[in-house]
Design a protein around this motif. Structure first.
Motif, mmCIF file in Angstrom:
data_model
loop_
_atom_site.group_PDB
_atom_site.id
_atom_site.type_symbol
_atom_site.label_atom_id
_atom_site.label_comp_id
_atom_site.label_asym_id
_atom_site.label_seq_id
_atom_site.Cartn_x
_atom_site.Cartn_y
_atom_site.Cartn_z
ATOM 1 N N VAL A 135 -10.264 -10.698 1.124
ATOM 2 C CA VAL A 135 -9.245 -9.920 0.423
ATOM 3 C C VAL A 135 -7.957 -9.951 1.240
ATOM 4 O O VAL A 135 -7.965 -10.277 2.436
ATOM 5 C CB VAL A 135 -9.693 -8.464 0.201
ATOM 6 C CG1 VAL A 135 -10.965 -8.404 -0.616
ATOM 7 C CG2 VAL A 135 -9.880 -7.746 1.526
ATOM 8 N N THR A 136 -6.857 -9.630 0.583
ATOM 9 C CA THR A 136 -5.557 -9.624 1.240
ATOM 10 C C THR A 136 -4.946 -8.230 1.163
ATOM 11 O O THR A 136 -4.934 -7.606 0.086
ATOM 12 C CB THR A 136 -4.603 -10.634 0.586
ATOM 13 O OG1 THR A 136 -5.155 -11.953 0.704
ATOM 14 C CG2 THR A 136 -3.232 -10.603 1.267
ATOM 15 N N LEU A 137 -4.469 -7.736 2.287
ATOM 16 C CA LEU A 137 -3.757 -6.465 2.361
ATOM 17 C C LEU A 137 -2.312 -6.765 2.745
ATOM 18 O O LEU A 137 -2.055 -7.502 3.704
ATOM 19 C CB LEU A 137 -4.389 -5.543 3.405
ATOM 20 C CG LEU A 137 -5.871 -5.203 3.224
ATOM 21 C CD1 LEU A 137 -6.367 -4.353 4.399
ATOM 22 C CD2 LEU A 137 -6.106 -4.462 1.915
ATOM 23 N N ASP A 138 -1.345 -6.180 2.009
ATOM 24 C CA ASP A 138 0.063 -6.433 2.321
ATOM 25 C C ASP A 138 0.900 -5.188 2.032
ATOM 26 O O ASP A 138 0.384 -4.148 1.596
ATOM 27 C CB ASP A 138 0.595 -7.639 1.559
ATOM 28 C CG ASP A 138 0.432 -7.512 0.055
ATOM 29 O OD1 ASP A 138 0.630 -6.394 -0.470
ATOM 30 O OD2 ASP A 138 0.110 -8.517 -0.603
ATOM 31 N N ASP A 139 2.204 -5.294 2.246
ATOM 32 C CA ASP A 139 3.107 -4.154 2.108
ATOM 33 C C ASP A 139 3.206 -3.635 0.674
ATOM 34 O O ASP A 139 3.574 -2.476 0.455
ATOM 35 C CB ASP A 139 4.506 -4.532 2.597
ATOM 36 C CG ASP A 139 4.606 -4.512 4.120
ATOM 37 O OD1 ASP A 139 3.639 -4.042 4.758
ATOM 38 O OD2 ASP A 139 5.625 -4.970 4.663
ATOM 39 N N LEU A 147 -2.419 2.386 5.156
ATOM 40 C CA LEU A 147 -1.183 1.631 4.954
ATOM 41 C C LEU A 147 -1.309 0.674 3.780
ATOM 42 O O LEU A 147 -0.309 0.310 3.161
ATOM 43 C CB LEU A 147 -0.844 0.845 6.220
ATOM 44 C CG LEU A 147 -0.790 1.665 7.521
ATOM 45 C CD1 LEU A 147 -0.549 0.742 8.712
ATOM 46 C CD2 LEU A 147 0.286 2.728 7.437
ATOM 47 N N ALA A 148 -2.525 0.248 3.479
ATOM 48 C CA ALA A 148 -2.783 -0.648 2.344
ATOM 49 C C ALA A 148 -4.252 -0.508 1.971
ATOM 50 O O ALA A 148 -5.112 -0.359 2.843
ATOM 51 C CB ALA A 148 -2.455 -2.092 2.699
ATOM 52 N N VAL A 149 -4.532 -0.563 0.679
ATOM 53 C CA VAL A 149 -5.899 -0.347 0.191
ATOM 54 C C VAL A 149 -6.213 -1.339 -0.919
ATOM 55 O O VAL A 149 -5.377 -1.583 -1.811
ATOM 56 C CB VAL A 149 -6.103 1.084 -0.341
ATOM 57 C CG1 VAL A 149 -7.537 1.270 -0.834
ATOM 58 C CG2 VAL A 149 -5.768 2.115 0.716
ATOM 59 N N GLN A 150 -7.407 -1.906 -0.880
ATOM 60 C CA GLN A 150 -7.943 -2.702 -1.980
ATOM 61 C C GLN A 150 -9.229 -2.040 -2.455
ATOM 62 O O GLN A 150 -10.079 -1.675 -1.646
ATOM 63 C CB GLN A 150 -8.245 -4.135 -1.525
ATOM 64 C CG GLN A 150 -7.047 -5.065 -1.532
ATOM 65 C CD GLN A 150 -6.916 -5.826 -2.842
ATOM 66 O OE1 GLN A 150 -7.200 -5.277 -3.917
ATOM 67 N NE2 GLN A 150 -6.494 -7.076 -2.771
ATOM 68 N N ALA A 169 1.268 -0.299 -0.127
ATOM 69 C CA ALA A 169 1.552 0.937 0.592
ATOM 70 C C ALA A 169 1.392 2.131 -0.332
ATOM 71 O O ALA A 169 1.778 2.091 -1.505
ATOM 72 C CB ALA A 169 2.963 0.896 1.168
ATOM 73 N N MET A 170 0.828 3.220 0.206
ATOM 74 C CA MET A 170 0.595 4.430 -0.587
ATOM 75 C C MET A 170 1.774 5.388 -0.538
ATOM 76 O O MET A 170 1.827 6.345 -1.304
ATOM 77 C CB MET A 170 -0.667 5.133 -0.089
ATOM 78 C CG MET A 170 -1.922 4.304 -0.229
ATOM 79 S SD MET A 170 -3.399 5.182 0.331
ATOM 80 C CE MET A 170 -3.474 6.515 -0.854
ATOM 81 N N ALA A 171 2.704 5.175 0.387
ATOM 82 C CA ALA A 171 3.865 6.053 0.497
ATOM 83 C C ALA A 171 5.005 5.265 1.118
ATOM 84 O O ALA A 171 4.780 4.371 1.946
ATOM 85 C CB ALA A 171 3.545 7.288 1.339
ATOM 86 N N PRO A 172 6.239 5.554 0.732
ATOM 87 C CA PRO A 172 7.381 4.857 1.327
ATOM 88 C C PRO A 172 7.407 5.049 2.836
ATOM 89 O O PRO A 172 7.212 6.135 3.346
ATOM 90 C CB PRO A 172 8.583 5.542 0.658
ATOM 91 C CG PRO A 172 8.044 6.137 -0.598
ATOM 92 C CD PRO A 172 6.635 6.532 -0.297
#
Length: 420
Positions: A356-360, A342-345, A363-366
């Motif tokens: 680290v921060t993961l957020d919307d 859903l989220a990648v760093q 996103a790798m796909a709608p």
């Protein structure tokens, strides 16, 4: 000459050698030479037996009249063999060109069928697992691929050549170049082809970090319009639909693929697991597959944005095992839902501990955003090969998180495991 052609020539050579070995007796015509050798052996045996009869007669073991009868019988056998009236024990082996051709055709059909069945669906299983680490490419093969690219610049209307170049680039994991080559093939094709469109979509997806939305999704949809049952387009089209929040369409495409009788059982198992996970995720949100197209995107759109702070640390026991130049990946997946992150760093030369921060926005796909789900599995991985796919020797750690408590405190993830 490209890698595909070289492989084909090698397979053809091995097949020809197998045919020659298998049909070797049929190429030989056994006649007079073997008959003469057999007669010489019979004469030698005759002389030996006559000497034995003489010795036994002299020793008084057999009477003289019986010895004479034995000699007469031996003489008759030798004469029969000498004038050729005795039937041949070893029949002449005739050449059989028809049988040779039949064996060659059967071997070719078997080899081709095995390659198409195993090769094609082993590829699909690899697709399901994600791209492998970049292989070490033989410089000679790379040079041949580049030579083909140069030839196509001089003869750009060769659609088949562009398709072959695109597949060669995919094998060598030059995804952006593969996408460009397949685009040329589709542009110059005399008529649209589902397989080439799906190949272009696959290349676009891998070139974009496994993003099956946008132009990649368009190619898969075009392929499905031409061939609604094309396996690769069904697989990726299902991923794209699920990523866009159209769970019913994605589920229907995967179910259609599961129902294909020639589907490899391992691939069928993977698809069934994904459909079950999708059904479970929908059930947790109070939705059915039929309700998902209308309800799921709306729910995702109205949900409040989610931001996860992740504190990553390294277990002291692994301090001396960090690979040189390791890349740190920190990503979140739905605890129950599609397997796509859903989220990648991605962080190079990361010094642990860090946050680290993961957020919307990641996103790798709608439709596949943190805000669309309530529970997550957070993974931190130190990768020696630079691939987000886990490889033996990578170091990783995991932790679970809930959307309801995401803003209260950072999620702690300790890298404490060596990937076997």
């Amino acid at each position: 000459m490209n890698a595909t052609l070289l492989t084909g020539l090698a397979m053809a050579g091995l097949l020809l050698l197998a045919v020659l070995l298998a049909t070797h007796p049929w190429w030989r015509s056994q006649g007079g030479g073997s008959r003469q050798n057999r007669r010489a052996a019979n004469v030698a045996a005759y002389r030996l037996r006559v000497a034995e009869i003489d010795n036994e007669t002299a020793a008084g073991l057999i009477p003289a009249d019986e010895a004479a009868a034995l000699r007469a019988e031996l003489d008759a056998r030798v004469l029969t063999d000498a004038d050729g009236t005795e039937p041949e024990l070893a029949q002449k082996i005739e050449r059989r060109p028809g049988a040779i051709v039949l064996v060659a055709l059967l071997l070719t059909m078997f080899a081709s069928g095995w390659y198409l069945w195993r090769g094609g669906w082993e590829t699909q299983q690899q697709i399901a697992a994600g791209p492998p680490p970049a292989p070490a490419i033989d410089p000679a093969i790379a040079a041949m691929v580049d030579k083909l690219a140069t030839r196509l610049k001089a003869n750009p209307d060769d659609a088949e050549g562009w398709s072959m170049l695109g597949r060669s680039y995919m094998v060598t994991q030059r995804f952006a170049e593969a996408a460009a080559a397949m685009a040329e093939a589709n542009k110059r094709a005399a008529a649209p082809r589902a397989d080439w469109l799906a190949d272009e979509g696959e290349a676009l997806a891998f070139a974009g970090g496994e993003d099956v939305s946008g132009p990649a999704a368009e190619r898969f949809e075009e392929a499905l319009k031409l061939d609604p049952a094309y396996p690769k387009a069904l697989w990726y089209g299902g991923l794209g639909a699920v990523g866009a929040g159209d769970y019913a369409t994605g589920r229907a495409r995967w179910q259609q693929l599961i129902a294909q009788p020639d589907l490899d059982e391992n691939m069928r198992t993977v698809l069934r697991e994904r459909v079950a996970a999708l059904d479970k995720a929908l059930a947790e949100r109070g939705l059915s597959a039929a309700e998902a197209p209308a309800a799921a995107p709306a729910a995702a759109a109205t949900a409040a944005a989610v931001s996860l702070r992740v504190q990553v640390a390294l277990a002291p026991a692994l301090a001396g095992k960090v690979p040189a130049g390791a890349i740190l990946f920190v990503f979140a997946k739905a605890a129950s839902g599609p397997p796509m992150p859903l989220a990648v760093q991605r962080l190079a030369d990361a010094r642990l501990p860090l946050t680290v921060t993961l957020d919307d926005s990641m996103a790798m796909a709608p439709g596949l955003k943190l805000s669309a789900f309530d529970q997550y599995v957070i993974t931190a991985r130190l990768s020696a090969g630079g691939s987000v796919q886990a490889q033996p020797g990578d170091l990783e750690g995991r932790a679970e998180a809930r959307r309801a408590t995401a803003s209260e405190a950072p999620v702690s993830v300790t890298i404490d495991t060596v990937v076997p």
